[in-house]
Design a protein around this motif. Structure first.
Motif, PDB file in Angstrom:
ATOM      1  N   VAL A   1       0.864  -1.172   0.000  1.00  0.00           N
ATOM      2  CA  VAL A   1       0.000   0.000   0.000  1.00  0.00           C
ATOM      3  C   VAL A   1       0.902   1.223   0.000  1.00  0.00           C
ATOM      4  CG1 VAL A   1      -1.791   1.263   1.230  1.00  0.00           C
ATOM      5  CG2 VAL A   1      -1.804  -1.229   1.232  1.00  0.00           C
ATOM      6  N   PRO A   2       0.726   2.120  -0.997  1.00  0.00           N
ATOM      7  CA  PRO A   2       1.635   3.267  -1.078  1.00  0.00           C
ATOM      8  C   PRO A   2       1.502   4.179   0.132  1.00  0.00           C
ATOM      9  CG  PRO A   2      -0.170   3.491  -2.650  1.00  0.00           C
ATOM     10  CD  PRO A   2      -0.287   2.136  -2.027  1.00  0.00           C
ATOM     11  N   GLU A   3       2.640   4.637   0.614  1.00  0.00           N
ATOM     12  CA  GLU A   3       2.669   5.536   1.770  1.00  0.00           C
ATOM     13  C   GLU A   3       2.611   6.977   1.270  1.00  0.00           C
ATOM     14  OE1 GLU A   3       2.893   4.853   5.109  1.00  0.00           O
ATOM     15  OE2 GLU A   3       2.812   2.706   4.755  1.00  0.00           O
ATOM     16  N   VAL A   4       1.829   7.810   1.916  1.00  0.00           N
ATOM     17  CA  VAL A   4       1.788   9.234   1.633  1.00  0.00           C
ATOM     18  C   VAL A   4       2.840   9.881   2.507  1.00  0.00           C
ATOM     19  CG1 VAL A   4       0.369  11.310   1.742  1.00  0.00           C
ATOM     20  CG2 VAL A   4      -0.660   9.134   1.090  1.00  0.00           C
ATOM     21  N   GLU A   5       3.669  10.705   1.907  1.00  0.00           N
ATOM     22  CA  GLU A   5       4.759  11.324   2.661  1.00  0.00           C
ATOM     23  C   GLU A   5       4.206  12.134   3.824  1.00  0.00           C
ATOM     24  OE1 GLU A   5       8.283  14.536   1.885  1.00  0.00           O
ATOM     25  OE2 GLU A   5       7.772  13.158   0.259  1.00  0.00           O
ATOM     26  N   GLY A   6       4.665  11.838   5.029  1.00  0.00           N
ATOM     27  CA  GLY A   6       4.231  12.544   6.222  1.00  0.00           C
ATOM     28  C   GLY A   6       3.012  11.928   6.891  1.00  0.00           C
ATOM     29  N   ALA A   7       2.351  10.975   6.234  1.00  0.00           N
ATOM     30  CA  ALA A   7       1.179  10.326   6.830  1.00  0.00           C
ATOM     31  C   ALA A   7       1.648   9.265   7.823  1.00  0.00           C
ATOM     32  CB  ALA A   7       0.311   9.686   5.754  1.00  0.00           C
ATOM     33  N   THR A   8       0.740   8.857   8.686  1.00  0.00           N
ATOM     34  CA  THR A   8       1.051   7.822   9.667  1.00  0.00           C
ATOM     35  C   THR A   8       1.482   6.546   8.945  1.00  0.00           C
ATOM     36  OG1 THR A   8      -0.663   8.740  11.092  1.00  0.00           O
ATOM     37  CG2 THR A   8       0.107   6.510  11.604  1.00  0.00           C
ATOM     38  N   PRO A   9       2.622   5.947   9.312  1.00  0.00           N
ATOM     39  CA  PRO A   9       3.033   4.689   8.687  1.00  0.00           C
ATOM     40  C   PRO A   9       1.990   3.592   8.930  1.00  0.00           C
ATOM     41  CG  PRO A   9       4.813   5.615  10.002  1.00  0.00           C
ATOM     42  CD  PRO A   9       3.595   6.429  10.283  1.00  0.00           C
TER      43      PRO A   9
ATOM     44  N   CYS B   1      -5.298  -0.497   6.619  1.00  0.00           N
ATOM     45  CA  CYS B   1      -6.403   0.465   6.699  1.00  0.00           C
ATOM     46  C   CYS B   1      -5.919   1.780   6.115  1.00  0.00           C
ATOM     47  CB  CYS B   1      -6.947   0.609   8.117  1.00  0.00           C
ATOM     48  SG  CYS B   1      -6.089   1.732   9.214  1.00  0.00           S
ATOM     49  N   GLU B   2      -6.856   2.523   5.560  1.00  0.00           N
ATOM     50  CA  GLU B   2      -6.509   3.729   4.821  1.00  0.00           C
ATOM     51  C   GLU B   2      -7.689   4.690   4.867  1.00  0.00           C
ATOM     52  OE1 GLU B   2      -3.955   6.019   2.911  1.00  0.00           O
ATOM     53  OE2 GLU B   2      -3.401   3.919   3.017  1.00  0.00           O
ATOM     54  N   ARG B   3      -7.390   5.977   4.850  1.00  0.00           N
ATOM     55  CA  ARG B   3      -8.432   6.974   4.652  1.00  0.00           C
ATOM     56  C   ARG B   3      -7.852   8.094   3.812  1.00  0.00           C
ATOM     57  NH1 ARG B   3      -8.313  11.575   8.037  1.00  0.00           N
ATOM     58  NH2 ARG B   3      -6.907  11.318   9.798  1.00  0.00           N
ATOM     59  N   THR B   4      -8.722   8.795   3.115  1.00  0.00           N
ATOM     60  CA  THR B   4      -8.245   9.861   2.255  1.00  0.00           C
ATOM     61  C   THR B   4      -7.818  11.054   3.107  1.00  0.00           C
ATOM     62  OG1 THR B   4     -10.496  10.675   1.997  1.00  0.00           O
ATOM     63  CG2 THR B   4      -9.656   9.224   0.277  1.00  0.00           C
ATOM     64  N   ALA B   5      -6.951  11.859   2.539  1.00  0.00           N
ATOM     65  CA  ALA B   5      -6.487  13.063   3.229  1.00  0.00           C
ATOM     66  C   ALA B   5      -7.662  14.020   3.428  1.00  0.00           C
ATOM     67  CB  ALA B   5      -5.389  13.728   2.403  1.00  0.00           C
TER      68      ALA B   5
END
Length: 183
Positions: free
Chosen positions: A68-76, A117-121
């Motif tokens: 699952v791609p990580e968003v820079e600065g988002a919770t790992p 688990c994931e949620r949009t910014a």
């Protein structure tokens, strides 16, 4: 739809619109656009098959959190916490399960495992919260659990993927994670 297709029934109009879309969705090859040589010429489309050895991912395959791609600065991924609801329809008992990716919880004969688990910014629309969940149930008189569901569940679209079991229901309540700029 009658405004666009005045002489057709709704079903015929739906088929006329959906059939080409379904045909495109059924293609196993991906289209890659290549630039045209003339500035005024139409864009050409080149079809390339999938690379040898790679197969399309089945939605029921387990998800590796590293995929699952990580968003820079988002919770790992390993620090996120999903809240899932588990309902026993037989006795109307509901339990909230808080799991991190890779963890599982057992409630009676049910094992719920969270893979991601994931949620949009907060600045993206539509807002979505989802989790890749696997649900195993042990039936009466059985010695082993059997998998009844493996896939993504979405908080605001519960009908996209549904845990279909006569006794147990599982749904996503939240995915606790933060993004840069969150308060």
């Amino acid at each position: 739809m009658r405004a666009f297709f005045p002489n057709r029934s709704r079903t015929a109009a739906f088929v006329a619109i959906a059939a080409p879309l379904l045909a495109l969705a059924a293609c196993d090859e991906e289209a890659v656009e290549t630039p045209a040589s003339d500035a005024g010429a139409a864009t050409r489309t080149q079809v390339t098959p999938e690379p040898a050895g790679e197969t399309a991912r089945d939605s029921s395959d387990p998800v590796d959190a590293s995929e699952v791609p990580e968003v820079e600065g988002a919770t790992p991924m390993e620090e996120r916490v999903a809240t899932l609801g588990l309902l026993n329809k037989r006795n109307n008992v509901s339990v909230d399960l808080e799991l991190r990716p890779g963890e599982s919880a057992q409630e009676g004969p049910v094992i719920v495992r969270l893979e991601a688990c994931e949620r949009t910014a907060p600045f993206e629309y539509p807002r979505e919260t989802g989790a890749f969940v696997q649900v195993d149930v042990r039936g009466r008189g059985e010695s082993e659990h059997s998998r009844i569901f493996s896939g993504w569940l979405f908080k605001d679209s519960p009908s996209l993927n549904v845990v279909e079991h006569p006794i147990y229901d599982v749904w996503v309540k939240d995915c606790a994670m933060s993004f840069p700029g969150d308060e």
